[in-house]
Scaffold this active site. Sequence first.
Site, PDB file in Angstrom:
ATOM      1  N   ASN A   1      -2.358  -6.260   5.560  1.00  0.00           N
ATOM      2  CA  ASN A   1      -2.428  -7.312   4.552  1.00  0.00           C
ATOM      3  C   ASN A   1      -3.297  -8.480   5.033  1.00  0.00           C
ATOM      4  OD1 ASN A   1      -0.087  -5.907   3.347  1.00  0.00           O
ATOM      5  ND2 ASN A   1       0.983  -6.808   5.098  1.00  0.00           N
TER       6      ASN A   1
ATOM      7  N   HIS B   1      -6.158  -1.628  15.361  1.00  0.00           N
ATOM      8  CA  HIS B   1      -6.382  -0.941  14.086  1.00  0.00           C
ATOM      9  C   HIS B   1      -6.216  -1.898  12.898  1.00  0.00           C
ATOM     10  CE1 HIS B   1      -6.161   2.686  11.417  1.00  0.00           C
ATOM     11  NE2 HIS B   1      -5.431   1.869  10.682  1.00  0.00           N
ATOM     12  N   GLU B   2      -5.083  -2.571  12.837  1.00  0.00           N
ATOM     13  CA  GLU B   2      -4.832  -3.446  11.679  1.00  0.00           C
ATOM     14  C   GLU B   2      -5.812  -4.611  11.663  1.00  0.00           C
ATOM     15  OE1 GLU B   2      -3.034  -1.973   9.625  1.00  0.00           O
ATOM     16  OE2 GLU B   2      -2.113  -0.577  11.051  1.00  0.00           O
TER      17      GLU B   2
ATOM     18  N   GLY C   1       3.606   2.655  10.455  1.00  0.00           N
ATOM     19  CA  GLY C   1       3.375   1.893  11.681  1.00  0.00           C
ATOM     20  C   GLY C   1       3.162   0.421  11.402  1.00  0.00           C
ATOM     21  N   ALA C   2       2.201   0.122  10.542  1.00  0.00           N
ATOM     22  CA  ALA C   2       1.862  -1.268  10.293  1.00  0.00           C
ATOM     23  C   ALA C   2       0.962  -1.361   9.072  1.00  0.00           C
ATOM     24  CB  ALA C   2       1.147  -1.866  11.507  1.00  0.00           C
TER      25      ALA C   2
ATOM     26  N   HIS D   1      -9.163  -3.526  10.314  1.00  0.00           N
ATOM     27  CA  HIS D   1      -9.166  -3.348   8.861  1.00  0.00           C
ATOM     28  C   HIS D   1      -9.697  -4.590   8.133  1.00  0.00           C
ATOM     29  CE1 HIS D   1      -7.590   0.503   7.664  1.00  0.00           C
ATOM     30  NE2 HIS D   1      -6.396   0.359   8.217  1.00  0.00           N
TER      31      HIS D   1
ATOM     32  N   GLU E   1       0.850  -1.187   0.000  1.00  0.00           N
ATOM     33  CA  GLU E   1       0.000   0.000   0.000  1.00  0.00           C
ATOM     34  C   GLU E   1       0.885   1.236   0.000  1.00  0.00           C
ATOM     35  OE1 GLU E   1      -2.753   0.431   3.262  1.00  0.00           O
ATOM     36  OE2 GLU E   1      -3.718   2.127   2.320  1.00  0.00           O
TER      37      GLU E   1
HETATM   38  N1  ARG Z   1      -2.912   0.985   5.730  1.00  0.00           N
HETATM   39  C1  ARG Z   1      -1.873   1.224   6.699  1.00  0.00           C
HETATM   40  C2  ARG Z   1      -2.575   1.580   7.993  1.00  0.00           C
HETATM   41  O1  ARG Z   1      -2.986   0.738   8.691  1.00  0.00           O
HETATM   42  C3  ARG Z   1      -0.909   2.274   6.312  1.00  0.00           C
HETATM   43  C4  ARG Z   1      -0.205   2.114   5.007  1.00  0.00           C
HETATM   44  C5  ARG Z   1       0.637   3.288   4.734  1.00  0.00           C
HETATM   45  N2  ARG Z   1       1.250   3.257   3.440  1.00  0.00           N
HETATM   46  C6  ARG Z   1       1.830   4.322   2.878  1.00  0.00           C
HETATM   47  N3  ARG Z   1       2.363   4.195   1.729  1.00  0.00           N
HETATM   48  N4  ARG Z   1       1.875   5.462   3.447  1.00  0.00           N
HETATM   49  O2  ARG Z   1      -2.880   2.667   8.312  1.00  0.00           O
HETATM   50 ZN    ZN Z   2      -5.102   1.908   8.686  1.00  0.00          ZN
END
Ligand code: ARG
Ligand code: ZN
Length: 883
Positions: free
Chosen positions: A263, A295-296, A259-260, A299, A119
């Site tokens: 996936n 948080h993760e 942070g994290a 998701h 991401e």
């Molecule tokens: N989705 C991730 C989260 O839990 C963050 C990913 C950040 N990626 C980036 N390229 N800034 O928030």
């Molecule tokens: Zn997030």
Amino acid sequence: KEIFLKDYKAPHYAFEKVNLKFVLGEEKTLVTSNIRVLPRSSDGAPLILDGERLNLVTLNINGSPVPEGSYKFNSRQLNITSLPTSPFDMEIVTEIEPQNNTSLEGLYKSSGNFCTQCEAEGFRKITYFQDRPDVMSKFTTRIEADKTLYPVLLSNGNLVDEGDLADGKHFAVWDDPWTKPCYLFALVAGQLVSRDDSFTTMSGRKVALRIWTPPQDIPKTVHAMKSLQLAMKWDEEVFGLEYDLDLFNIVAVPDFNMGAMENKSLNIFNSRLVLASPETATDADYAAIEGVIGHEYFHNWTGNRVTCRDWFQLSLKEGLTVFRDQEFSSDMGSRGVKRIADVGRLRTAQFSQDAGPMAHPVRPHSYIKMDNFYTVTVYEKGAEVVRMYQTLLGNAGFRKGMDLYFQRHDGQAVTCEEFLAAMFDANNVKFPTFPLWYAQAGTPTLTVTTSYDAGAQTFTIKCKQEVPPTPGQLKKEPMLLPLAVGLLDSHGHDMRLTSVKDGTSLHNLTSVDGDYTTTAVLHVDKAEQEFTFVNITEKPVPSLLRNFSAPVRLVSDVTNDDLFFLLAHDSDQFNRWEAGQTLSRKLMLDLISAQQKGEDLSVDSAFIEGMRSTVMDSSLDKEFVAKCLTLPTESEIADLMDVADPDAIHNVRRFIIMEIATNMRDVLLKMVEANRSSATYDPSHVHRAQRALKNVALGYLAMLNEPEIIDLAVNENKNATNMTDQVSALAAICQNSGDARSKALAEFYEQWKDETLVMNKWLALQAMSNIPGNVENVRGLMEHPAFDIRNPNKVYSLIGGFCASAVNFHAKDGSGYTFLADVVLQLDKLNPQVASRMVSAFSRWRRFDEGRQALAKAQLERITSQDGLSDNVFEIASKSLAS
Ligand code: ARG
Ligand code: ZN
């Protein structure tokens, strides 16, 4: 190149099934991608695949090589024409070099292990693909690697096959039954071991939970595992959401940009958000781990099962998931204190972003580099927008909206409109100006004036709403904001509120179990508007914007006497704290102008007495007291000034701290004595609260720089049984330069030099110091063995830490600006994402005096004129210069 939301077009081709094969190597890694492609129309449109830094080896369609003339590619895209109009199989083989990938995006190596971060647009660094979230496929992943170097091979979904191969190699095959966009793909290979546990879901599915780290770190994963189990339970209880596979993996890696990452079934974490022991992690670390693990995990539903149509919709998943993790942490600890911390962060970081050159709506209209939009606006303001639905609809109404959202959109890639529609449809409401929260940037100012009519027994609240202009958006419309209001009687009790007049209509105010409420939620949706409470039998003290019910700057005519009264009595914990903060902000601004006029400074005794009675009130939560004792940050005050004066702000804040410490010396000493930790560490709220209060008190006392108190701090540091107490005492000592400081820093280094996460604290503490001329010390630390410019955590600690000291970063001689530009240019060649986060420290340069402006501008120009600058840094630096 700038990308616009309005240009969105659905893809011409769907990817039904993706089979990936990785042959991991030390020099080259070979990636074979087999894709079942479904053309969505018969117009034979070209298939455009994204790809960066890839070496294309072969390209086949339905088993035959694509002829030379039927494809072309540049450094960013592969464009294939003359394609079949019926479903076909495409095979792409590419070669990559993860060992040389310092951007930490795509497939890269961290401490000898392979891992991924896709991401937002990192998958294109692994293979050619339609790298966009509205392309959702089922993935199967085969990994082949040396068995000794990489004994553990992980990817998304279920392990369906594994075995040995020739030449000391082995393989594993992972199959993910859920469709997902490629940004949720993950692969890990390396020398890792796991802590294993399990969770049984509400429907009886037994899920294996594994947290993977290098062997020596396993003892530090207890708290992360507990947090994961609590999060899984909480999501079932609060939202009825259950996990959907038999395995959930978390991997901790030391080199990670953010942070994290969520996936599917294989979360990858920055190790600082997994690893904790009482000796090496602080209470803040424990809390952050719990929040981010939650948080993760959350998701999985808000992000993975329902994902984003395009990256402009990022807040659809991030704002919502931040809101969910905030609620989770509130339920695990103290709701009031958590709200205070979240609002503090919003106000310091997001309000200032909203007032600067990078101001953008919760849903941006355009971007150059998506990575630059993982911002406090998308995340934290986005979470406030979600919270406003809850405030407007009530908890039950909000839950109905969530249920409808999943019922309608499970398995889809959607937009913010769909979330809004589910919320409103489920509750049969329409709030026509609410969608503007997604489109308008800038923090609204809400000006409130109040009046009491003793004859009519009415209390009237007049509201004026203004949304300021921001770059590219000069004209704004008023938007619906929920204004939560309570009225206190002369005893400090909440009055019963039965009805309120809004214009000509009279609304009854009812709580769930009665015919009155003590907090009314007013719907402010016009530029100017009046609300009148009836049957108000005495002149009340209003408590406005309770629990910070909308992300606005509140300006009101509430007097200082009223604020002291609210500080002593408000039943709303947030507003009780806020009353103290409002008093502090006023005091700081007054003293700053006094100082600028060359007048003597003094602090009103009522202010000190307010502080003293808060500290002495044993009925209060101790962490709440610690928050009340903490003055607004320097940057919060800088934002309130026409021309920010970092030296004056710093001196005034320090002056008030000294006044408090001098006048409350005995009380503060008592707080230190009475709140020492017990020998065994307990991360639960009560114990954390005790430590918080003790350490704030110690920080105040140490400012006095008296030998006796420095001895006390030195002892607290020596006798600490946990990192919270140890590092707080060290920080207290380090506020003053001198022998005690250098000795304490040296000893701390000797004790912890092998613990890289603890070394980050040691670096940050020195970097953030306000000691004059600290830039030279920080330049020196860049050469220290504890620093490594390739590790993002080290950069955030040392360079980010330095920029957090306004007096040094904004030093009059420009030395701070030159230093940051030097570092940004060096970093940009290695890791553009991290460089771009660092360059953001320049973005508020126009807030300062002309001398500083000229110096900062020169450095920004030096950066933008650099050849080969990344898009990431270019976007931030050029936008900073433009506005
Ligand atoms: N989705 C991730 C989260 O839990 C963050 C990913 C950040 N990626 C980036 N390229 N800034 O928030
Ligand atoms: Zn997030």
